[in-house]
Design a protein around this motif. Structure first.
Motif, mmCIF file in Angstrom:
data_model
loop_
_atom_site.group_PDB
_atom_site.id
_atom_site.type_symbol
_atom_site.label_atom_id
_atom_site.label_comp_id
_atom_site.label_asym_id
_atom_site.label_seq_id
_atom_site.Cartn_x
_atom_site.Cartn_y
_atom_site.Cartn_z
ATOM 1 N N ALA A 125 23.120 5.134 18.679
ATOM 2 C CA ALA A 125 21.900 5.225 19.880
ATOM 3 C C ALA A 125 20.909 4.328 19.800
ATOM 4 O O ALA A 125 20.653 3.790 18.659
ATOM 5 C CB ALA A 125 21.573 6.448 19.663
ATOM 6 N N ALA A 126 20.330 4.063 21.031
ATOM 7 C CA ALA A 126 19.127 3.220 20.882
ATOM 8 C C ALA A 126 17.918 3.764 20.208
ATOM 9 O O ALA A 126 17.294 2.811 19.445
ATOM 10 C CB ALA A 126 18.742 3.102 22.353
ATOM 11 N N ASP A 127 17.829 5.046 20.172
ATOM 12 C CA ASP A 127 16.865 5.499 19.251
ATOM 13 C C ASP A 127 17.718 6.115 17.866
ATOM 14 O O ASP A 127 18.514 6.824 17.904
ATOM 15 C CB ASP A 127 16.217 6.932 19.967
ATOM 16 C CG ASP A 127 15.131 7.514 19.012
ATOM 17 O OD1 ASP A 127 15.053 7.130 17.889
ATOM 18 O OD2 ASP A 127 14.663 8.425 19.312
ATOM 19 N N GLN A 128 16.795 5.289 16.928
ATOM 20 C CA GLN A 128 18.061 5.682 15.521
ATOM 21 C C GLN A 128 18.113 6.990 15.136
ATOM 22 O O GLN A 128 18.542 7.473 14.236
ATOM 23 C CB GLN A 128 17.434 4.600 14.483
ATOM 24 C CG GLN A 128 17.461 3.270 14.651
ATOM 25 C CD GLN A 128 18.993 2.834 14.564
ATOM 26 O OE1 GLN A 128 19.865 3.057 13.834
ATOM 27 N NE2 GLN A 128 19.721 2.129 15.595
ATOM 28 N N THR A 129 17.056 7.860 15.613
ATOM 29 C CA THR A 129 16.835 9.079 15.272
ATOM 30 C C THR A 129 17.729 10.197 16.069
ATOM 31 O O THR A 129 18.006 11.378 15.691
ATOM 32 C CB THR A 129 15.419 9.658 15.246
ATOM 33 O OG1 THR A 129 15.039 9.497 16.514
ATOM 34 C CG2 THR A 129 14.393 8.864 14.373
ATOM 35 N N ALA A 130 18.423 9.616 17.146
ATOM 36 C CA ALA A 130 19.317 10.284 17.988
ATOM 37 C C ALA A 130 20.812 10.097 17.655
ATOM 38 O O ALA A 130 21.126 9.041 17.008
ATOM 39 C CB ALA A 130 18.950 10.018 19.303
ATOM 40 N N TYR A 131 21.061 11.272 17.767
ATOM 41 C CA TYR A 131 22.780 11.464 17.697
ATOM 42 C C TYR A 131 23.400 10.490 18.818
ATOM 43 O O TYR A 131 23.271 10.799 20.045
ATOM 44 C CB TYR A 131 23.525 12.549 17.648
ATOM 45 C CG TYR A 131 24.779 12.990 17.083
ATOM 46 C CD1 TYR A 131 24.857 13.058 15.536
ATOM 47 C CD2 TYR A 131 25.862 12.928 17.783
ATOM 48 C CE1 TYR A 131 26.335 12.984 15.126
ATOM 49 C CE2 TYR A 131 27.170 12.975 17.524
ATOM 50 C CZ TYR A 131 27.344 13.117 15.868
ATOM 51 O OH TYR A 131 28.540 13.126 15.363
ATOM 52 N N PRO A 132 24.409 9.491 18.466
ATOM 53 C CA PRO A 132 24.933 8.650 19.470
ATOM 54 C C PRO A 132 25.866 9.209 20.129
ATOM 55 O O PRO A 132 26.363 10.483 19.959
ATOM 56 C CB PRO A 132 25.583 7.483 18.341
ATOM 57 C CG PRO A 132 25.902 8.125 17.415
ATOM 58 C CD PRO A 132 24.860 9.082 16.971
#
Length: 275
Positions: A125-132
């Motif tokens: 995911a673009a946000d590393q804390t988000a689940y892809p």
């Protein structure tokens, strides 16, 4: 004639040469052993990939450490995916070296035990804390074929097992660690899925390990041995050159003076000193 070999510079040079020879020889054997290990591993990979697939329960069980002899063996497993406990493995590359994640989904077998299935690679995911965005696993009973792999460790993979990661994200594939969250026995090791092909080609299945190239280890070994052989040759060349230069210096104009010339020179020098 060779008294210069006792000088400080030549003693140091000789000692350095004596140290370099065995070091280079040992480095050559080190590279040769690496070559032999690579050849042996390539043979193991080729043999295991060519072997007939067997049920995964024949090769592993809960708490079992998969031995190297069973790495890459094709195994089959039949069960239902437990997507509620699916996780992604961070910082993994696809077949084109793009960085993303691997999708790790437990497959629950008929006897209640589970086996971890690496379903392949997807972009992070673009946000590393988000689940892809992960394509859903097939529903219902499925039969999966894959390559059997051992649980990952920091020592073997070089990947640090970080703490404080976002939910459902991990760094290393560890069956014992996943068993704690699943609340059921998990077979040791995991499967790298090879069949069936996922719908739409995603997750991207992991390619077979390279078992054709042998690297340049043998060439490096030969180079080290050639360097070791060149050291004494170079030492002899330097000694002969030093001897020749010293002999040439001793046979120069000062050494070629006749006794009369030498006497006249001495007299002139003494006269100048007296004056």
């Amino acid at each position: 004639m060779y008294r210069f070999l006792l000088s400080r510079q030549w003693v140091i040079l000789t000692l350095v040469s004596l140290v370099l020879i065995p070091v280079m020889v040992e480095l050559g054997f080190w590279q040769m052993h690496r070559h032999e290990r690579r050849v042996t591993q390539n043979e193991l990979i080729a043999d295991n990939l060519a072997a007939r697939p067997v049920p995964v329960t024949e090769l592993t069980s809960p708490g079992h450490t998969v031995p190297r002899a069973d790495y890459w063996r094709h195994v089959t497993a039949t069960g239902r995916y437990d997507t509620a406990h699916e996780v992604v493995v961070r910082r993994r590359t696809d077949n084109d070296e793009r960085v993303g994640v691997h999708v790790l989904t437990p497959l629950v077998l008929a006897d209640g035990r589970a086996v971890l299935v690496n379903r392949g690679w997807v972009p992070a995911a673009a946000d590393q804390t988000a689940y892809p965005a992960v394509p859903p696993a097939p529903k219902g009973e499925v039969t999966v074929t894959g390559r059997l792999m051992a649980d990952e460790t920091t020592g073997a993979s070089g990947i640090k097992d970080l703490s404080g990661l976002p939910p459902r994200q991990i760094m290393l594939i560890d069956s014992a660690q996943q068993a704690e969250g699943l609340g059921r026995p998990v077979l040791g090791g995991y499967l790298q899925q090879t069949a069936p092909e996922p719908a739409g080609g995603t997750p991207e299945l992991i390619a077979e390990p390279d078992h054709d190239s042998i690297g340049a280890h043998m060439a490096y070994a030969v180079q080290w041995w050639l360097f070791a052989a060149a050291v004494p040759v170079g030492w002899v060349v330097l000694v002969r050159r030093e001897k020749r230069d010293r002999a040439s210096g001793a046979g120069g104009p000062a050494a070629q003076e006749t006794p009369a010339t030498a006497g006249a020179t001495a007299g002139a020098t003494a006269g100048a000193t007296a004056g």
